[in-house]
Write a protein that holds these residues in place. Structure first.
Motif, PDB file in Angstrom:
ATOM      1  N   ASP A 170       6.503   8.022  -3.449  1.00  0.00           N
ATOM      2  CA  ASP A 170       6.383   7.435  -4.783  1.00  0.00           C
ATOM      3  C   ASP A 170       6.275   5.912  -4.722  1.00  0.00           C
ATOM      4  O   ASP A 170       5.532   5.302  -5.503  1.00  0.00           O
ATOM      5  N   ALA A 171       7.003   5.275  -3.811  1.00  0.00           N
ATOM      6  CA  ALA A 171       6.919   3.821  -3.657  1.00  0.00           C
ATOM      7  C   ALA A 171       5.519   3.438  -3.178  1.00  0.00           C
ATOM      8  O   ALA A 171       4.929   2.464  -3.669  1.00  0.00           O
ATOM      9  N   THR A 219      14.516  10.573   1.034  1.00  0.00           N
ATOM     10  CA  THR A 219      13.857   9.323   1.427  1.00  0.00           C
ATOM     11  C   THR A 219      12.337   9.469   1.412  1.00  0.00           C
ATOM     12  O   THR A 219      11.627   8.581   0.907  1.00  0.00           O
ATOM     13  N   HIS A 231      10.116  -0.108   2.368  1.00  0.00           N
ATOM     14  CA  HIS A 231      10.453   1.312   2.152  1.00  0.00           C
ATOM     15  C   HIS A 231       9.890   2.188   3.258  1.00  0.00           C
ATOM     16  O   HIS A 231      10.508   3.198   3.618  1.00  0.00           O
ATOM     17  N   THR A 273      10.601  11.576  -0.351  1.00  0.00           N
ATOM     18  CA  THR A 273      10.164  11.707  -1.752  1.00  0.00           C
ATOM     19  C   THR A 273      10.027  10.331  -2.396  1.00  0.00           C
ATOM     20  O   THR A 273       9.038  10.039  -3.081  1.00  0.00           O
ATOM     21  N   THR A 274      11.011   9.469  -2.153  1.00  0.00           N
ATOM     22  CA  THR A 274      10.940   8.119  -2.724  1.00  0.00           C
ATOM     23  C   THR A 274       9.863   7.283  -2.037  1.00  0.00           C
ATOM     24  O   THR A 274       9.177   6.477  -2.686  1.00  0.00           O
ATOM     25  N   CYS A 275       9.676   7.454  -0.735  1.00  0.00           N
ATOM     26  CA  CYS A 275       8.653   6.668  -0.030  1.00  0.00           C
ATOM     27  C   CYS A 275       7.255   7.033  -0.534  1.00  0.00           C
ATOM     28  O   CYS A 275       6.414   6.152  -0.743  1.00  0.00           O
TER      29      CYS A 275
END
Lengths: 139, 139, 139, 139
Positions: C41-42, C35, C111, C37-39
Motif C-alpha cells: 500500500d505504501a 508488513t 518502508h 500488506t502495508t508495504c
C-alpha cells in the motif's frame, strides 16, 4: 454453483434460509473476490497506473471482505445471525463503493467494466439475503 | 507493534488518524486473528469437542473477520472511511459475540479464557477507533 | 508473542516441536503478513508507483502466503507434517523473493527497507522450523 | 468461469500460459476452497464429530491454501514463476492429503464424498499447470 448447493443440501444442520438463494449469494461472493483480485492486478499492470490507485486499493479491500463473507455464509453450524448481518452489511457497502469506482474507469478499461458488474451483482445478492435472514439483525 | 508503527510512519500518505492508536488497533486485530485460530483448533483437540461446537464456529468467523479488518487498516492510500467504519462495526460485533462464547468455557479451558481476553481487547480498540475515524460513518 | 506461547501451552494436544521456536515463527509470519500488506500500500501511494509494480505484486503474494502459513502453524490438532513442510517451503521462498525485491528499493523507500528485514527474518524462521519438524518431509 | 476468462483476456499483460487452462485452474481452486470450508463446518455439525477431527483440520488447511493459491494465479503482472511453482506444489499436496482423508468418510457422509471429488479435481489442475508454467521451477 452446483457444488455449493450440493454441499449445503448434504449438510447435517438446517437453517431458516432458502438454500438456492444462499448458494447463489455464496457463488456471487467468491466470484466477486476473484474478479476484484484480478482487477487490482490488471490496473497495476496498466501504463496509467497513477489514475487507478484508488481503484486498486478498493479492489483489494473488496476482495478480502467478499472472501471472508463467503466463508461465513459457507458455514451452517451454530450461526450467529446478528454477526452475519453485520458482515453482510459491510460487504454490500464494499461492493457498492468498489463497483462505483470501477464504473468510473469502465469506458477506458474493460476489466473495470466487468468488475463493476460483478460488484453490483454481489451487492444485490448481499442486500437480498440481508432481508431474508432470521431475526434480520444488522449490527 | 514497533514494526507496525514504523511502517505507518514511513508511509508516503498521511491520514487524519492518530498513528499510535491505529498501530495498536492493527496489532490487536492480528493478535485476535491468531488467538482465535488457535482456540478453534484447541477446542477441536479437546475430548469434549461436542460442547465446543459453537465456540469453534465463532472462533473461525472472528479470525477471518479480524484478518480482513487488519488488512484494511494496514492500508493508508485512498481510504474509504464509510467502508472502513462498516467493517470495523462488523469486527467489533464479531469480537463481542466470540468473546462472550469463549468466556462461557473459560473456567474449563484456559485457552478459551485467554481468547476471551484477546477478543475483548480487540473489541475495545475497534470501538475506540470507530469514534475517531474521519466522518465516522458506520454503514 | 506472549499470547501465542500461552495459547500453545494451554492447547490439549502436544506435538514434537519446540514450543518457543514455534511461537516465534508464528509471530514472524503474522508480522511479515502485516508488513507486506502495508508495504504494498505504501508503494501504491508513492509518486513513482510505476517503478514499484513488481514490488507491490510480490508484497501481495507474500502477505497471503504468510497469513496462510501462520494459520497452519497455529493449529496443533492432527497436523500433517508433509503438508506443513510443503507450505513452509513455499513460504520461505516467497519471503526470499519478496525480500530481495524490497531490498532493491531500500535506499529510496524506508518502508521497503523495513519490509525487506521482516521478510528475511521470516524466511530464516521458516527455514529453521523446516529443519526441526517431525519426519521433515517437504513435498 | 466465464468471468475469470474474460478478466484474464482483458488484462493488459500477457504471460506464457494457456488462458483457458489457467481460468479452469483458478475456478477449481476457488471451488475447492469453498467446498472445504463447508465440509469442515458440516463435519463440525455431525453428531459423531470426534471421528472427523482430522478431516476438519485438513479441510481448514486446504481451504486456506487453495484461497491463497487462487489469488496468486489471479494475478498476471510481474509473476515470479518459481514462487508460483512452489505454492502450486504445496497446494497440490494439500488437495491430495485432504482428499484422501475425505474419501475415508465418503460412504458415511455425502459432503465428504463431494469434497473428496473437489480436492481430486483441484489437485489434477494444479499438477497439470505445474507442468506447463514457464521455467517450471518448483521450490
Amino acid at each position: 454453483m452446483k457444488h455449493i448447493q450440493e454441499m449445503l443440501q448434504t449438510h447435517p444442520r438446517s437453517i431458516g434460509v432458502d438454500e438456492r438463494r444462499l448458494a447463489e449469494t455464496i457463488a456471487a461472493l467468491y466470484e466477486c473476490a476473484q474478479t476484484c483480485t484480478t482487477c487490482a492486478d490488471a490496473c497495476l499492470g496498466e501504463e496509467m497506473v497513477e489514475s487507478l490507485v484508488r481503484c486498486i486499493r478498493l479492489n483489494l479491500d473488496c476482495a478480502a471482505i467478499c472472501e471472508t463473507t463467503g466463508a461465513l455464509l459457507s458455514r451452517r453450524t451454530e450461526p450467529d445471525w446478528s454477526l452475519i448481518g453485520a458482515q453482510l452489511t459491510a460487504c454490500a457497502h464494499a461492493c457498492k463503493v468498489c463497483g462505483d469506482e470501477c464504473r468510473r474507469h469502465a469506458e477506458m478499461h474493460e476489466h473495470c467494466r466487468i468488475c463493476a458488474e460483478a460488484c453490483r451483482h454481489c451487492e444485490q445478492f448481499c442486500n437480498e439475503l440481508l432481508q431474508s435472514i432470521p431475526a434480520h439483525a444488522a449490527a
